[in-house]
Design an enzyme around this catalytic site. Sequence first.
Site, PDB file in Angstrom:
ATOM      1  N   HIS A  16      31.154  -9.325 -29.557  1.00 34.01           N
ATOM      2  CA  HIS A  16      31.163  -7.857 -29.533  1.00 34.01           C
ATOM      3  C   HIS A  16      29.778  -7.278 -29.831  1.00 34.01           C
ATOM      4  CE1 HIS A  16      32.593  -3.868 -29.602  1.00 34.01           C
ATOM      5  NE2 HIS A  16      33.686  -4.003 -30.326  1.00 34.01           N
ATOM      6  N   ASP A  20      37.536  -7.378  -7.960  1.00 34.48           N
ATOM      7  CA  ASP A  20      37.940  -8.287  -6.876  1.00 34.48           C
ATOM      8  C   ASP A  20      36.911  -9.406  -6.711  1.00 34.48           C
ATOM      9  OD1 ASP A  20      38.839  -9.517  -4.585  1.00 34.48           O
ATOM     10  OD2 ASP A  20      38.617  -7.765  -3.283  1.00 34.48           O
TER      11      ASP A  20
END
Length: 470
Positions: free
Chosen positions: A179, A396
């Site tokens: 993070h 995608d």
Amino acid sequence: MYRRATELQSSKMASMLSFPVHVRRPELVRPETTTPREFKYLSNIDDQIGVRNHLPFVHLYPPNKSSPAQDPVVLIKEALAKVLVYYYPVAGRLRNSDNGKLVVDCCGEGVAFREADADISTAQLRKMDGGFKPPFPMWDRLLVDDIWGSCSITDSPLLHIQVTRLACGGFVLAYIFNHCICDAYGAYMFITALSEFCLNTDRKAPSTLPSWGREILKPRTPPIPSYPHPEYDVPNHPSKTCTSTDFKRLAQTSIFFSTSNISALKNQLNGPKTSDFTAVAACLWRARTRTSMKPNSVIRFLIPLDTRSRTKPSLPKGYYGNALVFPCVIAKAEEVVGKPLSYAASLISEAKRGVMGDEHRASVLDFIEANGRRGFCPDGAFAVTDMSRLRFENIDFGWGPALFGGVARAGIGSHPGMFTPLIGYKNEEEEALEGILALVSLPMESVDRFHMEVRKEIDPAALLKPISAL
């Protein structure tokens, strides 16, 4: 309609469903070409104790009908080496520096990559009660290198990726970011760039060039915090570093809020003028307070807010670091649950409005500089983080949109059960209803009660209906 019984069953089914997964040894993927060897500055927002943890994500893809012979492992691993040329700090390591700060050593050691094969199809996973959503079955095999809590922050890979081929020709892409190197928006940028190199293997650069830009977030000299920051209050008792066992001891469950559920909540508030986040967050806060807190408790609600577009100085378009501030509401438990839903919602709205100017982020940077790197105060604390606009499922890689894409589990953050992420979701069980999915982590004995309390917030009259009518 909110379906408490189904949600509880899905959590149980996820733990019951079992299938073989063959996971290979990890390897390090390095940038394809030579990258600068240097140390990079992390802002006080990046390396504060409260974000010294990891963010897990997962994408589930159906078979590739147009190119069934394409191997996702080879494609993604080759694209990863190309993306790391532009995001070369991600291939580095965090090192300890002076005064408790961390820096990025751009050493080019690489990110951890695993390939795997699972003897299950997307059709079989779809039959799992609840459909494609967390908690996922066999998660500890779909991301073997998942990291819970604040372990492995320094001197370790900043990104772990696993690509698991499925028996049907689909695949699972699971990964976890340190993070400190990025927030959810930054992770979304990186994975989008990775997908672009998969769709066009001759591509020369990502459509959005990444920018480091952390120097923009340096504190003032001398630091002059101008806001109170109760999110960083020193806890009433010494705060221990939580282990992975502490996180895994809690149950994982998810709650789907359809657009009609959200409208029902907003109708109790200020109608369309109330944001979806405020309505859902107020509902979850009240339900959790009723479930877990004593009436005389002092409780806190943290609101992670992205400052990219709301605060000056502006951050570059390609900024992928942490840009969140965490305004905090302090209230009495008995008032949050005893007063109408509108009371909790008003506290959240007021806290958000209170940090709309340019000064609050600067004050956070200065407060951390002046007071040292504290974690978020865990005393009675709950946070709901909105990731619903980051449509990970639309990324995608050549297999079309994902069947699921987003945060992989609850249990993120430095304290078990403290953070609940919200993601955009299409519920296949409910005639493909669009809505928001909340990922929640809490003691197993509290799951039933929590679901009931959420259901009560959405439709108080529903408590009079038999469970079979849900």
